[in-house]
Enzyme design. Sequence first.
Site, PDB file in Angstrom:
ATOM      1  N   ILE A 102    -110.965  -4.843  26.198  1.00 53.88           N
ATOM      2  CA  ILE A 102    -112.212  -4.120  25.949  1.00 53.88           C
ATOM      3  C   ILE A 102    -111.983  -2.993  24.943  1.00 53.88           C
ATOM      4  O   ILE A 102    -112.785  -2.781  24.030  1.00 53.88           O
ATOM      5  CB  ILE A 102    -112.794  -3.556  27.257  1.00 53.88           C
ATOM      6  CG1 ILE A 102    -113.054  -4.681  28.266  1.00 53.88           C
ATOM      7  CG2 ILE A 102    -114.087  -2.786  26.989  1.00 53.88           C
ATOM      8  CD1 ILE A 102    -113.482  -4.194  29.637  1.00 53.88           C
ATOM      9  N   ILE A 115    -105.689  -2.571  36.393  1.00 52.62           N
ATOM     10  CA  ILE A 115    -106.953  -3.305  36.523  1.00 52.62           C
ATOM     11  C   ILE A 115    -106.911  -4.465  37.506  1.00 52.62           C
ATOM     12  O   ILE A 115    -107.941  -5.114  37.716  1.00 52.62           O
ATOM     13  CB  ILE A 115    -107.409  -3.838  35.148  1.00 52.62           C
ATOM     14  CG1 ILE A 115    -106.387  -4.839  34.588  1.00 52.62           C
ATOM     15  CG2 ILE A 115    -107.649  -2.686  34.181  1.00 52.62           C
ATOM     16  CD1 ILE A 115    -106.874  -5.541  33.331  1.00 52.62           C
ATOM     17  N   TYR A 144    -108.324  -0.563  44.434  1.00 53.85           N
ATOM     18  CA  TYR A 144    -108.767  -0.455  43.034  1.00 53.85           C
ATOM     19  C   TYR A 144    -110.161   0.167  42.946  1.00 53.85           C
ATOM     20  O   TYR A 144    -110.381   1.132  42.208  1.00 53.85           O
ATOM     21  CB  TYR A 144    -108.748  -1.834  42.382  1.00 53.85           C
ATOM     22  CG  TYR A 144    -109.429  -1.881  41.038  1.00 53.85           C
ATOM     23  CD1 TYR A 144    -108.816  -1.327  39.913  1.00 53.85           C
ATOM     24  CD2 TYR A 144    -110.681  -2.472  40.889  1.00 53.85           C
ATOM     25  CE1 TYR A 144    -109.448  -1.364  38.671  1.00 53.85           C
ATOM     26  CE2 TYR A 144    -111.313  -2.518  39.652  1.00 53.85           C
ATOM     27  CZ  TYR A 144    -110.688  -1.960  38.550  1.00 53.85           C
ATOM     28  OH  TYR A 144    -111.317  -1.998  37.327  1.00 53.85           O
ATOM     29  N   LYS A 162    -111.248   3.956  41.508  1.00 52.74           N
ATOM     30  CA  LYS A 162    -112.237   4.149  40.449  1.00 52.74           C
ATOM     31  C   LYS A 162    -113.362   5.091  40.911  1.00 52.74           C
ATOM     32  O   LYS A 162    -113.837   5.942  40.151  1.00 52.74           O
ATOM     33  CB  LYS A 162    -112.816   2.796  40.031  1.00 52.74           C
ATOM     34  CG  LYS A 162    -111.881   1.961  39.189  1.00 52.74           C
ATOM     35  CD  LYS A 162    -111.728   2.527  37.780  1.00 52.74           C
ATOM     36  CE  LYS A 162    -111.054   1.576  36.838  1.00 52.74           C
ATOM     37  NZ  LYS A 162    -110.947   2.105  35.461  1.00 52.74           N
TER      38      LYS A 162
END
Length: 312
Positions: A12, A77, A141, A145
């Site tokens: 990305i 990720i 995860y 975040k």
Amino acid sequence: MRILVTGGAGFIGSHLTDAFVAGGDEVTVLDDLSRGRPGRLDPSIALHKVSITDAPALRAVVESVRPELICHLAAQIDVRVSVDAPADDAVVNVVGTVNVLEAARAVGARVLFASTGGAIYGVDAPVPTSEDVLPGPEAPYGTAKYCAEQYLGLYNRLYGTRHAALRLANVYGPRQDPAGEAGVVGIFCGRAFRGERPTVFGDGHQTRDYVYVGDVADAFVAAARTDRPGVWNVGTGHETSVRELIDLLGHASGRDLDPEYAPARPGELQRSALANDSAARDLGWTPRTTVADGLAAVYAWVADGSPDRAGR
């Protein structure tokens, strides 16, 4: 603007870097190259091989570049890795983000944070899910975040900053490594090109919100130009099942795909899609790429040998 993109040599991040350069911005990339590849970047882009977990080195780069905006995409990720090593995940995704916020504070930079929409809301969230739904992550995860998002909000309250978070749906497109849940498009395209059968876990009726990487880059650019704090979903608002993906890929590849089925993976979400009304209202952003067109672009990229510098 002068912009620093952490994780800018990633899937990305490299598309985002291209988008800012195309808009006339001065872009620098910081990446530890654990997943990123220098070949994804235009040779004119300055690349600093630094980890966000190395606070002194990170701060030195930021103070040298003195960006007005930091797009923070560097992250651990992999959901499965976070389950196996939650402390390591938190070091990168929580402490690393705090390091970025502190470095940004030293030079007065705004931060745009790449968060997650698929892993943050949880199994009981209504579909499509809006930003006012209370997060209920099911893995370290997503928890990390969400914690990082809270730090952005804290800094906004403490220091009057205008940091913002974009909660990304399942991003796909050229340059994506075929790994992890969101890599299913790349995996399927690779198998189709080689004449192999795609593997479907479960009955194939599970859905995700697949958003094309070029549209995601446009969302970051829109958020950068808006210069306001907030949390926005970045998705299509539509569910696409695994079986639908295979049908669309069969059309894009011109092949009659015959998937093989394997047992469902424990804990997998059955449905997921992100409402994008807030991004449309606040940022003027809506996705432009259909899943059919995006799949065709990924298949063409795979057929072309998966070059690092694939276009948008």
